[in-house]
Write a protein that holds these residues in place. Structure first.
Motif, PDB file in Angstrom:
ATOM      1  N   HIS A 248      -1.206  13.240 -43.836  1.00 11.02           N
ATOM      2  CA  HIS A 248      -2.539  13.269 -44.177  1.00 11.02           C
ATOM      3  C   HIS A 248      -2.992  12.348 -43.340  1.00 11.02           C
ATOM      4  O   HIS A 248      -4.544  11.772 -42.950  1.00 11.02           O
ATOM      5  N   GLN A 249      -1.835  10.868 -42.299  1.00 12.50           N
ATOM      6  CA  GLN A 249      -3.095  10.025 -42.090  1.00 12.50           C
ATOM      7  C   GLN A 249      -2.579   9.900 -40.863  1.00 12.50           C
ATOM      8  O   GLN A 249      -3.340   8.655 -40.033  1.00 12.50           O
TER       9      GLN A 249
ATOM     10  N   TRP B  79       0.865   6.723 -49.529  1.00 14.87           N
ATOM     11  CA  TRP B  79       0.529   7.544 -48.321  1.00 14.87           C
ATOM     12  C   TRP B  79      -1.068   7.079 -49.880  1.00 14.87           C
ATOM     13  O   TRP B  79      -2.204   6.540 -49.961  1.00 14.87           O
TER      14      TRP B  79
ATOM     15  N   THR C 254       0.335   4.330 -37.341  1.00 19.03           N
ATOM     16  CA  THR C 254      -0.759   5.196 -38.097  1.00 19.03           C
ATOM     17  C   THR C 254      -1.683   5.017 -37.274  1.00 19.03           C
ATOM     18  O   THR C 254      -1.987   4.091 -36.638  1.00 19.03           O
TER      19      THR C 254
ATOM     20  N   HIS D  59       3.892  12.422 -46.701  1.00 17.49           N
ATOM     21  CA  HIS D  59       3.485  12.295 -46.811  1.00 17.49           C
ATOM     22  C   HIS D  59       1.813  11.783 -45.374  1.00 17.49           C
ATOM     23  O   HIS D  59       1.182  12.247 -45.047  1.00 17.49           O
ATOM     24  N   ILE D  60       2.353  10.321 -45.222  1.00 14.13           N
ATOM     25  CA  ILE D  60       2.183  10.025 -43.937  1.00 14.13           C
ATOM     26  C   ILE D  60       2.050  10.816 -43.157  1.00 14.13           C
ATOM     27  O   ILE D  60       0.677  10.806 -42.046  1.00 14.13           O
TER      28      ILE D  60
END
Length: 279
Positions: A105-106, A54, A85, A101-102
């Motif tokens: 957050h993404q 991330w 993503t 985390h991806i």
């Protein structure tokens, strides 16, 4: 034209493991530009692997392919997957929490399980302990070179079913007086603590540069640190040896000792069991 291929592992560089992965990728296409994210993820530390992806993914062009191999479950029945993503970057990894985390957050829009009958280094079928070379580097190179697309990876999986580690979102109390977050990672070289508290959330406390902030750190329910420190623009905002809270390169709040290691001084770790409270 081949897309960049970025490698991340916990292998270190003391032997030929990473070189073997690069050799496999170049055996697929010698035109693939290959770069290293890091090969010094602490052994078996899936949380750190998740964070380091991330931390860097947004700085690479669309269609960049990342291969992350921190895989304590290699040879087990855990899946090997490719995630895409919303900004069309690809991550090839074991389905073991590396995408945590991806995911938060993404925004992951597509996940496919690698078909190992089609996407495996030829003549490697007897090996069950080096999937980073035999499956991930090979599949990553085929994707980066345009030999396969996502459909060529294998069958589709539900995005919602991707394995994720426990995750804590920072919280501002009702009176806008206190924020509770986690220590997500260490700035390893210098021992600074990087929290998951965004600068914009922190600013709701009404604190400005030069103000004093009360900082508490807990490991599970045990308090391991409590002190006040200055909110500074940089480390030079305090004297050598004094603590400071500042905004790090990801626009999150971080805690440091000017020219010292906060993590070593107070034996601080990372992850959701490490909570930080800012007042």
């Amino acid at each position: 034209m081949s897309k960049p291929l970025i490698l991340q592992t916990d292998f270190g560089l003391a032997d030929g493991a990473v070189s073997a992965m690069k050799g496999v990728a170049h055996s697929v296409s010698s035109e693939i530009p290959i770069y290293d994210n890091t090969h010094y993820i602490p052994p078996f530390d899936i949380w750190s692997a998740s964070y380091r992806l991330w931390q860097t993914i947004n700085y690479w062009p669309e269609e960049t392919v990342f291969v992350s191999v921190v895989d304590p479950g290699v040879g087990s029945d855990r899946k090997s997957i490719v995630a895409r993503t919303k900004d069309n970057r690809y991550i090839i990894t074991p389905d073991n929490g590396t995408l945590t985390h991806i995911y938060y957050h993404q925004e992951i829009v597509e996940v496919r399980e690698i078909d190992e009958e089609l996407n495996r280094l030829p003549s490697s079928g007897a090996s069950h302990t080096f999937h980073g070379r035999d499956i991930y580097a090979f599949t990553g190179a085929r994707l980066a070179a345009g030999i396969i697309d996502m459909e060529g990876v294998g069958p589709a999986l539900s995005v919602e079913n991707v394995e994720r580690l426990p995750f804590y979102h920072p919280k501002l109390d009702d009176n806008n007086e206190k924020i509770t977050g986690t220590i997500d990672i260490l700035d390893v070289q210098f021992g600074n603590l990087w929290t998951n508290i965004e600068r914009e959330l922190f600013e709701k406390l009404g604190i400005t540069y030069g103000d004093e902030v009360e900082v508490e750190i807990f490991h599970d329910s045990r308090q391991v640190y409590k002190n006040t420190m200055r909110y500074g623009r940089s480390f030079a905002s305090t004297k050598v040896g004094e603590p400071v809270i500042y905004v790090n390169s990801l626009d999150n709040m971080a805690i440091a000792i000017n020219q010292g290691s906060f993590a070593k001084a107070y034996n601080i770790g990372i992850g959701t069991s490490w909570r930080v409270v800012l007042k």
